[in-house]
Design an enzyme around this catalytic site. Structure first.
Site, PDB file in Angstrom:
ATOM      1  N   CYS A  46      -6.285  -2.072   6.480  1.00  0.00           N
ATOM      2  CA  CYS A  46      -7.322  -1.047   6.475  1.00  0.00           C
ATOM      3  C   CYS A  46      -8.676  -1.578   6.040  1.00  0.00           C
ATOM      4  CB  CYS A  46      -6.892   0.132   5.615  1.00  0.00           C
ATOM      5  SG  CYS A  46      -6.517  -0.328   3.921  1.00  0.00           S
TER       6      CYS A  46
ATOM      7  N   CYS B 142       0.852  -1.201   0.000  1.00  0.00           N
ATOM      8  CA  CYS B 142       0.000   0.000   0.000  1.00  0.00           C
ATOM      9  C   CYS B 142       0.883   1.245   0.000  1.00  0.00           C
ATOM     10  CB  CYS B 142      -0.934  -0.010   1.215  1.00  0.00           C
ATOM     11  SG  CYS B 142      -2.041   1.405   1.243  1.00  0.00           S
TER      12      CYS B 142
END
Ligand SMILES: Nc1ncnc2c1ncn2[C@@H]1O[C@H](COP(=O)(O)OP(=O)(O)OP(=O)(O)O)[C@@H](O)[C@H]1O
Length: 365
Positions: free
Chosen positions: A196, A100
């Site tokens: 997340c 990410c």
């Protein structure tokens, strides 16, 4: 001369809001950018993007800075989530936060910020960056317990060269104190944990939506069958929980841990006791080797190279030796045997307080 423009990734959390405030104090022209990386329909109830955006907006309003929002759900899916699933299917345990950073926060986000005319981007990561003539260096944050360089170790010079980490010298307690003084509504917001788009508790349920069940035996190293697993992809080397093993004759009460995955026989190998020798390795082999400086710290003829490493976020740095490398692959020996060397996770290298880069663990060796 106008102030340099910096675009801060505002997540709705306390760290990035305080990072934005510190940059304003340093004289930057600060703007916020909120990213949405996950469509709720793909995981109903797992994500709270709308709430986070509202928190980011409240923080921006309080600080008096503009906030934009951008949707990188397609980029996240293609460049992070697909790779994450492929790793699980290959029976490894991937780290999507590393990808990410290199693919979204410091690629899609960075490119977008540069298009908007920013000179710099900033995040609320706990890490230090120094920019100099010889290039940009990534270093440990002062708060060793919060240091996030593990997740940032795949950044390149062009990425790191545009990055600012204003929290480098602060502890989490300092950050919350500043947020309270500023009257930020998110001063006491819980830290985000886990991945997340999933959150920690429902991880197995979430994976079950994407991975087929593939049950097989759980065995001891001696070949005694002690249970059934739901699919090797669901287990991580060194893990304890989730193994329903009991009533094995003469085995005693000590808990069981995953020591190996035997893919050829679809068999999970378990051992008893957290400190069992089969949970330890003297070294490892890793792939996708990356150096932040753009080149290795020593030429191959100067090996072995003594440095430090960690095999997971927050692990104290461990003395080790880089014994071999080429463009892609490296071999590492530890000064002390290391527990739970986990394929798919990263080994990250340090020299004193500098993060040099890292690689994806292929196997204990
Ligand atoms: N949705 C998002 N939009 C914009 N930036 C983000 C977003 N999520 C994370 N970031 C940036 O990446 C940094 C590190 O993310 P991480 O998930 O580790 O958050 P954190 O340490 O809980 O920080 P925060 O308290 O700011 O949420 C954040 O401080 C923020 O700058």
């Amino acid at each position: 001369m106008s102030a340099p423009r910096v675009i801060v990734g505002l997540s709705g959390g306390v760290d990035s809001a305080v990072a934005a405030h510190l940059l304003m104090q340093q004289g930057y022209a600060v703007e916020g950018l909120f990213m949405k990386n996950w469509e709720e329909d793909d995981a109903p109830g797992y994500c709270s993007a709308a709430e986070d955006l509202a928190d980011a907006q409240a923080a921006a309003d309080r600080l008096g800075i503009p906030l934009r929002a951008v949707n990188f759900a397609t980029e996240y899916w293609d460049r992070v989530f697909e790779a994450f699933l492929a790793e699980y299917r290959a029976l490894r345990t991937p780290n999507p936060d590393v990808l990410c950073n290199s693919e979204i926060k410091f690629r899609a986000f960075l490119d977008h910020a540069l298009d908007l005319g920013a000179n710099w981007i900033a995040t609320g990561h706990y890490a230090r960056v120094s920019h100099g003539g010889a290039g940009s260096r990534l270093q440990l944050a002062r708060d060793a317990g919060k240091d996030q360089t593990y997740f940032l170790h795949r950044l390149t010079q062009p990425q790191l060269g545009r990055a600012l980490f204003p929290l480098a010298d602060l502890s989490k307690a300092n950050v919350r104190g500043i947020a309270r003084r500023l009257g930020l509504a998110n001063a006491d917001k819980k830290d985000s944990t886990g991945i997340c788009f999933i959150g920690e508790r429902r991880f197995a349920d979430f994976l079950a939506r994407w991975l087929p069940a593939d049950p097989g035996p759980i065995e001891t190293p001696a070949g005694q069958v002690v249970g059934e697993h739901r699919g090797l992809a669901w287990y991580t080397i060194g893990q304890r929980s989730g193994l329903r093993i009991g009533g094995v004759r003469d085995a005693g009460e000590a808990p069981w841990f995953v020591a190996a995955k035997d893919a050829a026989r679809n068999t999970l190998v378990v051992v008893q006791g957290a400190e069992h020798p089969l949970l330890y390795a003297a070294g490892l082999r890793a792939e996708q080797l990356h150096w932040i400086a753009g080149r290795p710290p020593v030429t191959a003829d100067r090996l072995p190279f003594a440095c430090l490493c960690r095999l997971r976020h927050r692990q104290p740095l461990q003395p080790c030796t880089l014994v071999a490398y080429d463009n892609e692959v490296c071999r590492v020996r530890f000064a002390e045997p290391q527990r739970a060397v986990t394929p798919g996770q990263s080994v990250v290298f340090y020299l004193r307080d500098e993060c040099l880069g890292g690689a994806v663990i292929a196997a204990a060796a």
